[in-house]
Write a protein that holds these residues in place. Sequence first.
Motif, PDB file in Angstrom:
ATOM      1  N   TYR A   1       0.823  -1.213   0.000  1.00  0.00           N
ATOM      2  CA  TYR A   1       0.000   0.000   0.000  1.00  0.00           C
ATOM      3  C   TYR A   1       0.855   1.260   0.000  1.00  0.00           C
ATOM      4  N   ARG A   2       2.047   1.196   0.547  1.00  0.00           N
ATOM      5  CA  ARG A   2       2.964   2.339   0.447  1.00  0.00           C
ATOM      6  C   ARG A   2       3.321   2.602  -1.014  1.00  0.00           C
ATOM      7  N   ILE A   3       3.579   1.541  -1.753  1.00  0.00           N
ATOM      8  CA  ILE A   3       3.938   1.692  -3.163  1.00  0.00           C
ATOM      9  C   ILE A   3       2.736   2.151  -3.973  1.00  0.00           C
ATOM     10  N   ARG A   4       1.549   1.620  -3.642  1.00  0.00           N
ATOM     11  CA  ARG A   4       0.365   2.094  -4.358  1.00  0.00           C
ATOM     12  C   ARG A   4       0.130   3.582  -4.088  1.00  0.00           C
ATOM     13  N   ALA A   5       0.331   4.022  -2.849  1.00  0.00           N
ATOM     14  CA  ALA A   5       0.155   5.436  -2.517  1.00  0.00           C
ATOM     15  C   ALA A   5       1.139   6.297  -3.307  1.00  0.00           C
ATOM     16  N   ASP A   6       2.378   5.833  -3.448  1.00  0.00           N
ATOM     17  CA  ASP A   6       3.369   6.589  -4.215  1.00  0.00           C
ATOM     18  C   ASP A   6       3.028   6.599  -5.692  1.00  0.00           C
ATOM     19  N   LEU A   7       2.389   5.544  -6.154  1.00  0.00           N
ATOM     20  CA  LEU A   7       1.948   5.483  -7.547  1.00  0.00           C
ATOM     21  C   LEU A   7       0.919   6.578  -7.824  1.00  0.00           C
ATOM     22  N   GLU A   8       0.022   6.796  -6.887  1.00  0.00           N
ATOM     23  CA  GLU A   8      -1.020   7.804  -7.078  1.00  0.00           C
ATOM     24  C   GLU A   8      -0.522   9.209  -6.778  1.00  0.00           C
ATOM     25  N   ARG A   9       0.340   9.319  -5.760  1.00  0.00           N
ATOM     26  CA  ARG A   9       0.899  10.626  -5.409  1.00  0.00           C
ATOM     27  C   ARG A   9       2.397  10.468  -5.204  1.00  0.00           C
ATOM     28  N   PRO A  10       3.183  10.718  -6.236  1.00  0.00           N
ATOM     29  CA  PRO A  10       4.630  10.501  -6.152  1.00  0.00           C
ATOM     30  C   PRO A  10       5.248  11.251  -4.979  1.00  0.00           C
ATOM     31  N   ASN A  11       6.173  10.558  -4.320  1.00  0.00           N
ATOM     32  CA  ASN A  11       6.919  11.119  -3.182  1.00  0.00           C
ATOM     33  C   ASN A  11       6.011  11.468  -2.010  1.00  0.00           C
ATOM     34  N   VAL A  12       4.894  10.787  -1.884  1.00  0.00           N
ATOM     35  CA  VAL A  12       3.969  11.054  -0.787  1.00  0.00           C
ATOM     36  C   VAL A  12       4.606  10.616   0.531  1.00  0.00           C
ATOM     37  N   PRO A  13       4.439  11.371   1.606  1.00  0.00           N
ATOM     38  CA  PRO A  13       4.964  10.944   2.912  1.00  0.00           C
ATOM     39  C   PRO A  13       4.349   9.617   3.340  1.00  0.00           C
ATOM     40  N   ASP A  14       5.124   8.821   4.058  1.00  0.00           N
ATOM     41  CA  ASP A  14       4.680   7.481   4.438  1.00  0.00           C
ATOM     42  C   ASP A  14       3.510   7.488   5.404  1.00  0.00           C
ATOM     43  N   ASP A  15       3.273   8.600   6.070  1.00  0.00           N
ATOM     44  CA  ASP A  15       2.184   8.640   7.042  1.00  0.00           C
ATOM     45  C   ASP A  15       0.936   9.348   6.519  1.00  0.00           C
ATOM     46  N   LEU A  16       0.902   9.646   5.223  1.00  0.00           N
ATOM     47  CA  LEU A  16      -0.233  10.378   4.661  1.00  0.00           C
ATOM     48  C   LEU A  16      -1.270   9.406   4.112  1.00  0.00           C
ATOM     49  N   VAL A  17      -2.530   9.602   4.480  1.00  0.00           N
ATOM     50  CA  VAL A  17      -3.635   8.820   3.934  1.00  0.00           C
ATOM     51  C   VAL A  17      -4.025   9.425   2.592  1.00  0.00           C
ATOM     52  N   VAL A  18      -3.979   8.617   1.541  1.00  0.00           N
ATOM     53  CA  VAL A  18      -4.200   9.124   0.182  1.00  0.00           C
ATOM     54  C   VAL A  18      -5.638   8.919  -0.269  1.00  0.00           C
ATOM     55  N   GLY A  19      -6.191   7.729  -0.021  1.00  0.00           N
ATOM     56  CA  GLY A  19      -7.542   7.426  -0.485  1.00  0.00           C
ATOM     57  C   GLY A  19      -8.612   7.902   0.476  1.00  0.00           C
ATOM     58  N   GLU A  20      -9.838   7.549   0.140  1.00  0.00           N
ATOM     59  CA  GLU A  20     -10.987   7.989   0.927  1.00  0.00           C
ATOM     60  C   GLU A  20     -11.544   6.897   1.837  1.00  0.00           C
ATOM     61  N   GLY A  21     -10.977   5.705   1.793  1.00  0.00           N
ATOM     62  CA  GLY A  21     -11.466   4.612   2.623  1.00  0.00           C
ATOM     63  C   GLY A  21     -11.107   4.808   4.090  1.00  0.00           C
ATOM     64  N   GLY A  22     -12.031   4.480   4.966  1.00  0.00           N
ATOM     65  CA  GLY A  22     -11.815   4.704   6.380  1.00  0.00           C
ATOM     66  C   GLY A  22     -11.408   3.489   7.178  1.00  0.00           C
ATOM     67  N   PHE A  23     -11.288   2.322   6.528  1.00  0.00           N
ATOM     68  CA  PHE A  23     -10.938   1.106   7.262  1.00  0.00           C
ATOM     69  C   PHE A  23      -9.434   1.060   7.508  1.00  0.00           C
ATOM     70  N   GLN A  24      -9.031   1.170   8.768  1.00  0.00           N
ATOM     71  CA  GLN A  24      -7.624   1.197   9.149  1.00  0.00           C
ATOM     72  C   GLN A  24      -6.827   2.059   8.158  1.00  0.00           C
ATOM     73  N   ALA A  25      -7.266   3.276   8.020  1.00  0.00           N
ATOM     74  CA  ALA A  25      -6.752   4.170   6.984  1.00  0.00           C
ATOM     75  C   ALA A  25      -5.250   4.395   7.085  1.00  0.00           C
ATOM     76  N   ASP A  26      -4.727   4.460   8.289  1.00  0.00           N
ATOM     77  CA  ASP A  26      -3.289   4.678   8.430  1.00  0.00           C
ATOM     78  C   ASP A  26      -2.485   3.521   7.860  1.00  0.00           C
ATOM     79  N   HIS A  27      -3.053   2.321   7.910  1.00  0.00           N
ATOM     80  CA  HIS A  27      -2.355   1.143   7.404  1.00  0.00           C
ATOM     81  C   HIS A  27      -2.599   0.943   5.911  1.00  0.00           C
ATOM     82  N   PHE A  28      -3.863   1.005   5.506  1.00  0.00           N
ATOM     83  CA  PHE A  28      -4.218   0.776   4.107  1.00  0.00           C
ATOM     84  C   PHE A  28      -4.174   2.055   3.277  1.00  0.00           C
TER      85      PHE A  28
END
Length: 484
Positions: free
Chosen positions: A439-466
């Motif tokens: 999920y870290r790599i997927r987050a970087d795919l959507e938002r390049p160089n995104v901080p590791d602690d940033l929630v990118v999507g809109e899902g609320g299920f364990q958002a910090d992890h997923f």
Amino acid sequence: MKQPHKTHHKNRDQIKTNKTMERRSKRYLRNPYSSQDSRSSLRTLAVVTAISAVLCFSLYNYHYSNTTLDHETHKISSLRSTESFNPDNHDSNKVSYSDAPTIAYAVSLTSCEETPSLIDGAAVLLHSIHMSSIRNPLSSSKYDYRMYAIVHNSATACRPILEKIGYTVQQVDVPVPVADIQGDFLRENVPQNGCCGELEFIKLWAYTLVEHPFVVHLDLDTVVLKPMDELFDAAIRGDTRHVSAVMWPQEHHLLGSGIEEEEEKEGGTHQEKPIHAFFTRDYNMRSAGKKPVGVQGGFLVIRPSMQVFEEFQDIIRKGDYRQGGGWGGKGYGPFYGSMTFQGIIPYYYDELHPGTAIELNRCVYNQMADNPRDKRTVNDVVSGKCRDGREDCEDCRERNIEDVVTAHFTLCQKPWHCLPHDQDMLQHRLCRKLFGEWYRIRADLERPNVPDDLVVGEGGFQADHFRGFCKGPGKKGYIPLKIE
């Protein structure tokens, strides 16, 4: 390449599926990993320089705008051999991408269904390879990459999607038609063997990518977490003494690395032989200590060669797979997939060409978080015999995540199933960390160089992890990629 056999007319369900996939594929823009229109690339670069923050809302338009290689016009010269390449003298910070050897990364598809296992798996895998290549300055890799999808003729509906994600598609038939197999037992039983029957043999087409020095064949449910430079460097040098993840280090001088260490006479010498392959074995498919053991089909690093490919064709065509005795009657079967890829690969490298392939530590390469013993783990207490035959064996589930080079989501299940793995148990702790990496790599795919602690999507299920990509547990809770 043999001309593919004509297939039967598709039934109405297949026609409906193809039309649906064609309609859905129109959502995709151009390949984000190439820039066919040079004016568009310059315009994108200018926008990135001026207002890069705005482009964080775009999945692919920004992606790699200042590091992209145009795969459509890329010259074969950049896919040069490694004969003049010295890994010891190479500085990735001083060499352009076109000067770096280009590794082929390949996946194979025997059927086509537009699901997260195809789209999201393929996209995240590609991005993970990109992040571990020379195109990412933070990776320190010396090698470039190019993505291939080896697609069976029955899965052609997937071609547009894969091409637009960034894959070069090779459409193929099986290397040898089942009707041409001379051995009765193999010919009659291979269609029902393993996951995909004779279609599993299409992975062997990876050997034909001879414009590349090495090919890495992976399953779509894998992810690359670190560069594999140590393998390519070792194969170039013909010496694996500096590869830390060799499965049997006490034997690799004689049986794996391609180096035969002579007795120390007059200072001693090393007789070098080429290294042709790296793989991991699947000890879960054998009784504890029983050999030979098949390879795990989700990971293979090879030197491509038409001669080797044709030799595999000859082996399949001859069909010397014996009931109860496997390939050549040497014990490479029966086990899961032994009639196809999982059995023919170890038969080739262990029996026919010994000393030319290396078994890697599956806790580092192709990590599946599997139990190394033949009994269940209860309350973090392991028991039973080691499956690999040793008295004491490493438990891959206890490996530090920082050591893992590639991970394979088999026992942990697929990341897009949104399984939390939040139980404080040996069986779940590493799986949760591996999911976090995906999920870290997927987050970087959507938002390049995104901080590791940033929630990118809109899902609320364990958002910090997923990272906001799950709205609930299970397959239905996953929020797929939206490639626009």
